[in-house]
Design an enzyme around this catalytic site. Structure first.
Site, PDB file in Angstrom:
ATOM      1  N   HIS A  32       4.890   1.544   3.339  1.00  0.00           N
ATOM      2  CA  HIS A  32       5.066   2.970   3.061  1.00  0.00           C
ATOM      3  C   HIS A  32       3.743   3.620   2.673  1.00  0.00           C
ATOM      4  O   HIS A  32       3.459   4.756   3.049  1.00  0.00           O
ATOM      5  CB  HIS A  32       6.088   3.160   1.935  1.00  0.00           C
ATOM      6  N   HIS A  42       6.726  -4.820   2.634  1.00  0.00           N
ATOM      7  CA  HIS A  42       7.473  -3.666   3.152  1.00  0.00           C
ATOM      8  C   HIS A  42       7.076  -2.403   2.395  1.00  0.00           C
ATOM      9  O   HIS A  42       6.828  -1.349   2.999  1.00  0.00           O
ATOM     10  CB  HIS A  42       8.973  -3.927   3.007  1.00  0.00           C
ATOM     11  N   GLU A  43       7.019  -2.498   1.065  1.00  0.00           N
ATOM     12  CA  GLU A  43       6.677  -1.319   0.266  1.00  0.00           C
ATOM     13  C   GLU A  43       5.245  -0.872   0.516  1.00  0.00           C
ATOM     14  O   GLU A  43       4.952   0.331   0.517  1.00  0.00           O
ATOM     15  CB  GLU A  43       6.893  -1.619  -1.221  1.00  0.00           C
ATOM     16  N   GLU A  80      11.923   3.479   7.139  1.00  0.00           N
ATOM     17  CA  GLU A  80      12.178   2.129   6.615  1.00  0.00           C
ATOM     18  C   GLU A  80      12.014   1.081   7.707  1.00  0.00           C
ATOM     19  O   GLU A  80      11.493  -0.016   7.448  1.00  0.00           O
ATOM     20  CB  GLU A  80      13.586   2.068   6.018  1.00  0.00           C
ATOM     21  N   ASP A  95       9.425  -2.081   7.740  1.00  0.00           N
ATOM     22  CA  ASP A  95       9.803  -3.460   8.061  1.00  0.00           C
ATOM     23  C   ASP A  95       8.821  -4.069   9.069  1.00  0.00           C
ATOM     24  O   ASP A  95       8.382  -5.218   8.912  1.00  0.00           O
ATOM     25  CB  ASP A  95      11.220  -3.505   8.642  1.00  0.00           C
TER      26      ASP A  95
END
Length: 406
Positions: free
Chosen positions: A255, A251-252, A329, A333
């Site tokens: 970004h 997930h990170e 976010e 995901d």
């Protein structure tokens, strides 16, 4: 995992069985207990800032504290800025303590009061180190031109935002946490391979000693370019399954892959520049200057007025920032799901995070709209099941994509 009911037409999922009634009630009770303290702190801080900025009280404060150090213009700027920072943090301190007491009752706090006080002092010192030079530079520009100071100040604010984004992991994060390289092993190898497969270059994988403050779980990728690194809380590593850790990091990485940090930095720089321009326009409005007891923007007594206008602009823009954050976010995901093709472990990870952090998994819509930076746990789980349905991965794992330690 409890069974759920899926709507085949839309892929939406009834996630009522993902969390027991007791788990939902626990998260809801924590939210209700800490909300008055958290919201009260925000409102009290804003009220104090507006009181000082929109009445002669702030001008009187600047004059008084500046007089303690000789009464020069420089003394008024530096002492006035320091007084505003100290008063702002002091008035919010009891509310922060209230939040801490509530979270301690739910087992989320591991730090003693002495450590909490030390963190508060560190935060105050760091804020003063950042604010005092900025105030001095700002009023050097207002002295140059009380009417056009905001033109160079807007550019300086944008450049400073970019610089702080780059330097944050090197200079600011170490003030509050200790970071150690993750030991060589299967998990570190899996995380680096995950980043490589995603086409993201990271400098290192670090472990933050979050357990000395909290039991909450988290991880992030911070920095730009040469300062980029994966950071995992030690609480996450000691609690979650390795595969769940991979899902958090995936997930990170989303970004980074979608340039959220870079985009956020650019947007933050643009927003800072626009905010300074608006402050410049407001600082020429005579009724405001008169209410604040200041002659013009070059008058140090205008410092509380500028602080009040900045705080008000920040508060008004907060809900819009939350909307953008929730969308970012949700996209991260989806990236994690596409990178790992492991919807079931993603759902297990979301459940673990929600329970460990005692989250309200389905908060009231108005609170979510105003304050939430992330979608609720139930929304994230439903989105994962919808993705699994549309992706056609019946077992949640694509060939060759689920390699790892979990």
């Amino acid at each position: 995992m409890d069974s759920t009911t899926t709507d085949d037409a839309t892929g939406a999922t009834d996630s009522a069985d993902d969390f027991t009634p007791a788990e939902r009630a626990r998260g809801r009770a924590l939210r209700r207990a800490q909300l008055p303290w958290a919201l009260g702190g925000r409102l009290t801080g804003l009220a104090l800032t507006l009181l000082l900025g929109l009445t002669p009280a702030g001008a009187g404060l600047v004059t008084a504290v500046g007089g303690w150090f000789g009464g020069s213009r420089t003394a008024e700027v530096l002492a006035g800025a320091a007084a505003l920072v100290v008063l702002g943090q002091a008035v919010q301190l009891p509310f922060g303590a209230g939040v801490r007491v509530v979270r301690a009752r739910y087992g989320l706090v591991t730090q003693g009061w002495a450590g909490w006080a030390a963190d508060a002092l560190r935060g105050l010192a760091l804020t003063l180190v950042l604010v005092l030079p900025l105030a001095l530079g700002l009023f050097a520009l207002t002295a140059w031109s009380p009417d056009r100071w905001w033109l160079p100040a807007a550019g300086a604010a944008a450049l400073l935002t970019v610089a702080l984004s780059f330097l944050h992991p090197l200079l600011i994060e170490p003030v509050f946490n200790r970071f150690t390289p993750m030991p060589d092993g299967p998990l570190r190898t899996a995380l680096l391979e995950l980043a490589e497969r995603d086409g993201v270059r990271v400098r290192d994988v670090l472990v933050a000693d979050a357990s000395r403050r909290t039991t909450a779980l988290n991880a992030y990728v911070s920095g730009l370019g040469a300062t980029r690194r994966i950071v995992a809380y030690d609480t996450l590593l000691s609690t979650a399954e390795p595969r769940e850790v991979e899902l958090v990091i995936a997930h990170e990485l989303g970004h980074v892959k979608h340039r959220d940090v870079l985009t956020g930095t650019v947007l933050g720089a643009a927003g800072a520049a626009v905010a300074v321009c608006m402050l410049g326009l407001l600082s020429t409005w005579r009724p405001l200057l008169h209410a604040a007891g200041a002659a013009d923007a070059a008058d140090p007594r205008a410092l509380p007025l500028l602080a009040a206008c900045a705080a008000l602009l920040g508060s008004l823009s907060g809900p819009a920032q939350c909307v953008v954050s929730r969308r970012i976010e949700a996209r991260a995901d989806r990236h994690a799901l596409e990178l790992t093709s492991d919807a079931e472990q993603f759902i297990a990870m979301q459940r673990r995070l929600a329970l460990a952090n005692v989250s309200d998994v389905d908060p009231p819509q108005v609170l979510e709209l105003l304050f939430a930076t992330h979608p609720s746990a139930t929304r994230r789980i439903a989105a994962a099941r919808a993705w699994k349905t549309t992706s056609g991965t019946a077992d949640g794992t694509a060939d060759g994509a689920a390699s790892g330690t979990g």
